[in-house]
Scaffold this motif. Sequence first.
Motif, PDB file in Angstrom:
ATOM      1  N   LEU A  25       0.815  -1.215   0.000  1.00 22.86           N
ATOM      2  CA  LEU A  25       0.000   0.000   0.000  1.00 22.86           C
ATOM      3  C   LEU A  25       0.848   1.265   0.000  1.00 22.86           C
ATOM      4  O   LEU A  25       0.321   2.357  -0.196  1.00 22.86           O
ATOM      5  CB  LEU A  25      -0.921   0.018   1.224  1.00 22.86           C
ATOM      6  N   PHE A 248      -0.220  10.144   6.877  1.00 16.45           N
ATOM      7  CA  PHE A 248      -1.082   9.747   5.772  1.00 16.45           C
ATOM      8  C   PHE A 248      -2.184  10.789   5.651  1.00 16.45           C
ATOM      9  O   PHE A 248      -3.054  10.885   6.524  1.00 16.45           O
ATOM     10  CB  PHE A 248      -1.680   8.361   6.016  1.00 16.45           C
ATOM     11  N   HIS A 268       2.348  10.754   3.033  1.00 13.12           N
ATOM     12  CA  HIS A 268       2.034   9.742   2.019  1.00 13.12           C
ATOM     13  C   HIS A 268       0.571   9.881   1.620  1.00 13.12           C
ATOM     14  O   HIS A 268      -0.322   9.848   2.468  1.00 13.12           O
ATOM     15  CB  HIS A 268       2.290   8.338   2.570  1.00 13.12           C
ATOM     16  N   MET A 270      -2.664   8.340  -0.372  1.00 14.87           N
ATOM     17  CA  MET A 270      -3.162   7.059  -0.833  1.00 14.87           C
ATOM     18  C   MET A 270      -3.831   7.164  -2.204  1.00 14.87           C
ATOM     19  O   MET A 270      -3.856   6.208  -2.973  1.00 14.87           O
ATOM     20  CB  MET A 270      -4.180   6.498   0.173  1.00 14.87           C
ATOM     21  N   HIS A 274      -4.059   4.374  -5.365  1.00 12.93           N
ATOM     22  CA  HIS A 274      -5.218   3.486  -5.239  1.00 12.93           C
ATOM     23  C   HIS A 274      -6.527   4.098  -5.720  1.00 12.93           C
ATOM     24  O   HIS A 274      -7.539   3.414  -5.760  1.00 12.93           O
ATOM     25  CB  HIS A 274      -5.360   3.041  -3.779  1.00 12.93           C
ATOM     26  N   LEU A 284      -8.090   2.124   4.718  1.00 16.68           N
ATOM     27  CA  LEU A 284      -6.920   1.954   3.859  1.00 16.68           C
ATOM     28  C   LEU A 284      -5.689   2.589   4.495  1.00 16.68           C
ATOM     29  O   LEU A 284      -4.586   2.015   4.484  1.00 16.68           O
ATOM     30  CB  LEU A 284      -7.212   2.582   2.498  1.00 16.68           C
ATOM     31  N   GLN A 285      -5.844   3.776   5.079  1.00 17.06           N
ATOM     32  CA  GLN A 285      -4.728   4.437   5.749  1.00 17.06           C
ATOM     33  C   GLN A 285      -4.216   3.614   6.931  1.00 17.06           C
ATOM     34  O   GLN A 285      -3.004   3.498   7.145  1.00 17.06           O
ATOM     35  CB  GLN A 285      -5.150   5.825   6.223  1.00 17.06           C
ATOM     36  N   ALA A 288      -2.220   0.789   5.635  1.00 12.90           N
ATOM     37  CA  ALA A 288      -0.928   1.276   5.143  1.00 12.90           C
ATOM     38  C   ALA A 288       0.022   1.569   6.305  1.00 12.90           C
ATOM     39  O   ALA A 288       1.235   1.345   6.190  1.00 12.90           O
ATOM     40  CB  ALA A 288      -1.128   2.523   4.295  1.00 12.90           C
TER      41      ALA A 288
END
Length: 326
Positions: A25, A248, A268, A270, A274, A284-285, A288
């Motif tokens: 990820l 993130f 970062h 995402m 993605h 998702l974070q 990751a």
Amino acid sequence: MTSPSNILVTGVGLALPGAGTPADLLRPTGRPGEPVDPAARIGRRGLRYLDRASQLALCAARDALLDSALISADDDKGPAVDGASVAVVASSNLGNLDTVCEVASAISEGTTDRISPMALPNASSNVIASTVAMRFGLRGPNLMFCNGPTSGLDAVYWGAALVAAGRCSRAVVVGAETGNQVVRELMDEPARDLLDGAVALVVESREAARTRGARPIAELGRYARTAGVPECIEQVLADGDAPPGIWFSEQEEDRFTGTPLVADVPRHLMTGAHGLASGALGVLQCAAAVGWFGSGGIGDALLTNGDDGSDGVAGMLVRPVGGERW
């Protein structure tokens, strides 16, 4: 807002193109790999009438439950713990929008006789959470979040809150979105710029994880829900904390002043890798962040999503757990 303490992440599951592990990820751009085939991942049983977001959620939830050793490879045997001890918390803003629109169109063009009795249940906003619960025999609290940009992190928080309140010992938190035609038209975005996948976490009390010998892979820290990004970061990063090791976020600067919101911390995004993740972004974070810890990242991970304005901003810290083994 009071944040639950001693809540661990003990499993992660992914159903994303080109991402097999949480470390995947962290790639900066590009989405290599074919779209996820749910039937190839978990078999065709029970998938025929489900919308794609629910199918993807089943794939991610199964892998998270396997990773946490809550089910065996033969998931028909049910969970390894009392199913009533496991909650399901799902987040998706647009996941079954195609089904809802199809049902609404059928009614407007004719009568309810045109609606398939197999399709109508999938028009429920809770279909993802209920589908995951029924497939794996999880009989704890069942919640669905359709809460705009902050929905994913809100779902992670409320999964942890259910555990901390004693409503369950552990929760499966799932974020799922898909770029079907209805979503593409609503968002005015091409399919390549939209997430087509799902991510799942198992969050668990420290006591429950220790009792069953689970492997902790991260710990959830402070959470805040505010009107703006600067205030959210201020509440999540308490005085005396070491600076986070990674941030993130989709927003780097204050939209009004243009000044950096978190100085000297690598950020970062995402979305570039993605696609626009909507209700799945916060989950998702978190996944990751687990990948970052597993790749040798040092320090806490700061997560924020949402934007200054009426929709609000959610933020959370995720911490490494060191060498804990039980």
